[in-house]
Design a protein around this motif. Structure first.
Motif, mmCIF file in Angstrom:
data_model
loop_
_atom_site.group_PDB
_atom_site.id
_atom_site.type_symbol
_atom_site.label_atom_id
_atom_site.label_comp_id
_atom_site.label_asym_id
_atom_site.label_seq_id
_atom_site.Cartn_x
_atom_site.Cartn_y
_atom_site.Cartn_z
ATOM 1 N N SER A 23 -1.074 -10.821 0.279
ATOM 2 C CA SER A 23 -1.644 -10.190 1.660
ATOM 3 C C SER A 23 -1.456 -8.948 2.007
ATOM 4 N N HIS A 24 -0.033 -8.475 1.742
ATOM 5 C CA HIS A 24 0.155 -7.148 1.949
ATOM 6 C C HIS A 24 -0.321 -6.120 1.518
ATOM 7 N N THR A 25 -0.754 -6.266 -0.105
ATOM 8 C CA THR A 25 -1.492 -5.575 -1.119
ATOM 9 C C THR A 25 -2.736 -5.622 -0.414
ATOM 10 N N LEU A 26 -3.573 -6.649 -0.043
ATOM 11 C CA LEU A 26 -4.802 -6.783 0.289
ATOM 12 C C LEU A 26 -5.008 -5.807 1.661
ATOM 13 N N LEU A 27 -4.097 -6.047 2.536
ATOM 14 C CA LEU A 27 -3.978 -5.081 3.435
ATOM 15 C C LEU A 27 -4.182 -3.693 3.352
ATOM 16 N N GLY A 28 -3.461 -3.161 2.260
ATOM 17 C CA GLY A 28 -3.470 -1.809 1.830
ATOM 18 C C GLY A 28 -4.933 -1.367 1.314
ATOM 19 N N TYR A 29 -5.620 -2.571 0.336
ATOM 20 C CA TYR A 29 -7.004 -2.298 0.065
ATOM 21 C C TYR A 29 -7.886 -2.137 1.084
ATOM 22 N N LEU A 30 -7.618 -2.971 1.973
ATOM 23 C CA LEU A 30 -8.530 -3.038 3.284
ATOM 24 C C LEU A 30 -8.440 -1.773 4.306
ATOM 25 N N SER A 31 -7.561 -1.344 4.195
ATOM 26 C CA SER A 31 -7.046 -0.202 4.987
ATOM 27 C C SER A 31 -7.761 1.123 4.543
ATOM 28 N N LEU A 60 -12.877 -13.778 3.380
ATOM 29 C CA LEU A 60 -11.639 -13.672 3.945
ATOM 30 C C LEU A 60 -11.340 -14.696 5.328
ATOM 31 N N VAL A 111 -10.205 -5.483 -3.620
ATOM 32 C CA VAL A 111 -10.080 -6.527 -2.766
ATOM 33 C C VAL A 111 -10.543 -7.708 -3.531
#
Length: 140
Positions: A23-31, A60, A111
Motif C-alpha cells: 500500500s505504501h508503494t501504491l501511495l507513491g504511484y498515486l501521488s 480501490l 497502479v
C-alpha cells in the motif's frame, strides 16, 4: 509486534507487513499520478485517461470496503486485465508527440500492477485461520 516472541505474535504479522509495503508503494504511484493531473487538456485523450483513472479509483474503493468488512476480494484479476488492455489500446493509439499523457498512462499501469498483489495480501489478511474460525481482522 515483530519484537515479541514468535509464539505470541499474531499469525498475520507477515501478511500485515506485506500489505503495508504494497500500500505504501501504491501511495507513491498515486501521488505521482496526481502530480501529472494538471497537464491534461480537454480532448478525447483526456476523457479516456480520466475514465481509466476513475475505474482505478472504483476498484480501490471496493478493495477498501471489502477489506474493512473482512470479506475476500474476488474478480480483481479479471478487472485489472481489462483495465490493462484498455491502457495498452490507449497507448497504441497515441501520437508520437503525445508527451502529455504517457506519464499518466505509465502511472496508471503501475497502479494496476500493484493492485493485484495488494488484493492478494488483503485476502490473506481476511482469510480464516482454521476450520472453525471466522475472518481474521486486518491489523495494518
Amino acid at each position: 509486534m515483530l519484537h515479541e516472541p514468535r509464539r505470541y505474535r499474531g499469525h498475520d504479522v507477515d501478511d500485515g507487513l506485506r500489505f503495508l509495503a504494497l500500500s505504501h508503494t501504491l501511495l507513491g504511484y498515486l501521488s505521482a499520478l496526481g502530480a501529472h493531473r494538471l497537464r491534461q487538456v480537454d480532448d478525447q485523450r483526456d476523457r479516456d485517461v480520466t475514465e481509466l483513472a476513475e475505474r482505478v479509483a472504483e476498484i480501490l474503493g471496493r478493495l477498501a470496503e471489502q477489506l474493512a468488512a473482512h470479506q475476500p476480494i474476488s474478480g480483481l484479476q479479471a478487472e485489472l486485465t481489462r483495465l490493462r488492455e484498455r491502457l495498452d489500446a490507449l497507448a497504441s493509439s497515441a501520437r508520437d508527440d503525445d508527451t502529455t499523457y504517457w506519464p499518466m498512462r505509465h502511472q496508471l499501469r503501475l497502479v494496476c500492477r500493484q493492485l493485484e498483489p495488494l488484493g492478494e495480501a488483503a485476502n490473506r489478511l481476511v482469510a480464516p485461520t482454521g476450520e472453525d474460525s471466522g475472518p481474521t481482522p486486518a491489523r495494518v
